[in-house]
Motif scaffolding. Structure first.
Motif, short mmCIF file in Angstrom:
data_model
loop_
_atom_site.label_atom_id
_atom_site.label_comp_id
_atom_site.label_asym_id
_atom_site.label_seq_id
_atom_site.Cartn_x
_atom_site.Cartn_y
_atom_site.Cartn_z
N ARG A 102 0.84 -1.21 0.00
CA ARG A 102 0.00 0.00 0.00
C ARG A 102 0.87 1.26 0.00
NH1 ARG A 102 -5.17 0.11 0.45
NH2 ARG A 102 -5.25 -1.92 1.47
N ASP A 106 0.53 4.02 -2.84
CA ASP A 106 0.23 5.40 -2.43
C ASP A 106 1.33 6.35 -2.88
OD1 ASP A 106 -2.25 4.99 -1.28
OD2 ASP A 106 -1.43 4.56 0.71
N TYR A 138 -6.57 2.18 -7.67
CA TYR A 138 -5.19 2.49 -8.04
C TYR A 138 -4.87 2.28 -9.51
CZ TYR A 138 -4.01 2.73 -3.06
OH TYR A 138 -3.94 3.08 -1.74
#
Ligand SMILES: O=C(O)COP(=O)(O)O
Ligand SMILES: [Mg+2]
Length: 221
Positions: A102, A106, A138
């Motif tokens: 993640r 990010d 994403y």
């Protein structure tokens, strides 16, 4: 930012063994299908070495192991149907994100890096898995093993995503855990990055000579 990302304008991720540890659910479905056909369960350790070339090949390897010889087309078709049924009912309850995933996604998103996903697993399972991992937002494009006539290690799915984002292959990075990802990336003219923790048929990923290896995807950002 990692030197692997220098000059890169599109990052393409593999799914199984790279972003998520999906073998517990894959093995449960393989074992469910084997039992349904009267064969003993294979277990996670063996299924881990069979993942990588899509669900049909996965069941072919499982049946060959159970029978001691290659399965007939009819038996393989039945077993594959049974696998799809089991996996479809529970594709993600035991599947987990790897550490650093993640953070990496990010970090790349903050840098406005376009992201895509190319997996050899059937397309239908991508959305439910990404959804349960909280990863749906994403990726600008996701391709499965059945999205095109060819799957990894063929370069076609990688060329498809590069064309979709209008990015030249040499400005694309393929990130994966298996020799099929690295072979597809090299054949497509992409830069290649590997993670050593996934599923590569029991072989060190360095044997495939990726341009770089990162222990955790967080190293990318
Ligand atoms: O389903 C497979 O065989 C492997 O899937 P992957 O391409 O996401 O590693
Ligand atoms: Mg993989």
């Amino acid at each position: 930012m990692h030197t692997l990302l220098k000059g890169i304008r599109l990052v393409v991720f593999d799914l199984d063994g790279t972003l998520v540890d999906s073998v517990p659910d894959l093995a449960a479905a393989v074992d469910g299908a084997l039992r349904e056909l009267g064969y003993p369960a294979a277990g996670e350790a063996r299924v881990r070495d069979w993942v990588g070339n899509g669900s049909l090949k996965l069941m072919e390897r499982a049946l060959a192991d159970a029978l001691g010889e290659p399965p007939s087309d009819a038996l393989l078709a039945r077993a594959h149907e049974a696998f799809l049924d089991h996996y479809g009912r529970d594709p993600s309850s035991r599947t987990r994100l790897y550490p650093g995933v993640r953070e990496a996604l990010d970090g790349l998103r903050e840098r406005e890096m376009p992201l895509a996903l190319v997996t050899n697993k059937p397309y239908a399972f991508i959305a439910p898995i990404l959804d349960s991992m909280g990863l749906v937002d994403y990726f600008g494009l996701c391709l499965g093993g059945d999205s095109l006539p060819e799957k990894k290690p063929h370069p076609a799915p990688l060329w498809q995503v590069a064309a979709h984002f209008d990015v030249a292959p040499q400005a694309c990075l393929m990130v994966g855990d298996s020799r099929h990802d690295i072979a597809a990336g090299k054949a497509a003219g992409f830069r290649t990055a590997a993670v050593p923790y996934g599923y590569n048929h029991g072989e060190p990923i360095s044997h495939s000579r990726p341009d770089g290896v990162v222990e955790s995807l967080s190293e990318l950002v």
